[in-house]
Design a protein around this motif. Structure first.
Motif, mmCIF file in Angstrom:
data_model
loop_
_atom_site.group_PDB
_atom_site.id
_atom_site.type_symbol
_atom_site.label_atom_id
_atom_site.label_comp_id
_atom_site.label_asym_id
_atom_site.label_seq_id
_atom_site.Cartn_x
_atom_site.Cartn_y
_atom_site.Cartn_z
ATOM 1 N N THR A 38 6.911 -1.678 -9.708
ATOM 2 C CA THR A 38 6.066 -2.988 -9.921
ATOM 3 C C THR A 38 6.907 -3.528 -10.574
ATOM 4 O O THR A 38 8.168 -4.219 -9.911
ATOM 5 C CB THR A 38 6.454 -1.141 -10.917
ATOM 6 N N GLY A 54 7.995 -4.518 -13.991
ATOM 7 C CA GLY A 54 9.148 -4.475 -14.059
ATOM 8 C C GLY A 54 9.458 -3.213 -13.292
ATOM 9 O O GLY A 54 11.107 -2.464 -14.003
ATOM 10 N N TRP A 55 10.144 -4.066 -12.627
ATOM 11 C CA TRP A 55 11.468 -3.202 -11.250
ATOM 12 C C TRP A 55 12.433 -2.509 -12.012
ATOM 13 O O TRP A 55 13.680 -1.694 -12.004
ATOM 14 C CB TRP A 55 12.182 -3.880 -10.320
ATOM 15 N N LEU A 56 13.271 -3.447 -13.394
ATOM 16 C CA LEU A 56 14.384 -4.003 -13.703
ATOM 17 C C LEU A 56 14.228 -2.370 -15.066
ATOM 18 O O LEU A 56 15.365 -1.199 -14.668
ATOM 19 C CB LEU A 56 14.669 -4.836 -14.837
ATOM 20 N N GLN A 57 12.681 -2.103 -14.666
ATOM 21 C CA GLN A 57 12.825 -1.300 -15.741
ATOM 22 C C GLN A 57 13.386 0.804 -14.996
ATOM 23 O O GLN A 57 12.916 1.561 -15.678
ATOM 24 C CB GLN A 57 11.462 -0.314 -16.358
ATOM 25 N N ALA A 58 13.363 1.247 -13.422
ATOM 26 C CA ALA A 58 12.576 1.826 -12.665
ATOM 27 C C ALA A 58 13.799 2.233 -11.557
ATOM 28 O O ALA A 58 13.552 3.169 -10.808
ATOM 29 C CB ALA A 58 11.728 1.890 -12.030
#
Length: 62
Positions: free
Chosen positions: A6, A8-12
């Motif tokens: 996504t 927001g890759w830094l969240q996953a």
């Protein structure tokens, strides 16, 4: 698995890596069972295990 990437890759990254690990383990178990049972495709399963091991080693080294 690519659908989990996504904006927001830094969240996953942890969830993605855990899901990839579970998927690789399931595929590895499938190949081990196929090779253990023997039959016409046992050699192909062993070859696939070698390839999967290389992929896992590259993934772990990254």
């Amino acid at each position: 698995m690519a659908n989990t990437l996504t904006v927001g890759w830094l969240q996953a990254p942890v969830a993605f890596s855990a899901s990839m690990l579970v998927m690789l383990l399931c595929v590895g178990v499938m190949y081990v069972v196929r090779a253990w049972r023997g039959g016409a495709r046992a050699a192909a399963a062993r070859n696939s295990l070698v390839i999967l091991a290389v992929v896992c080693a590259l993934y772990a080294a990254a």
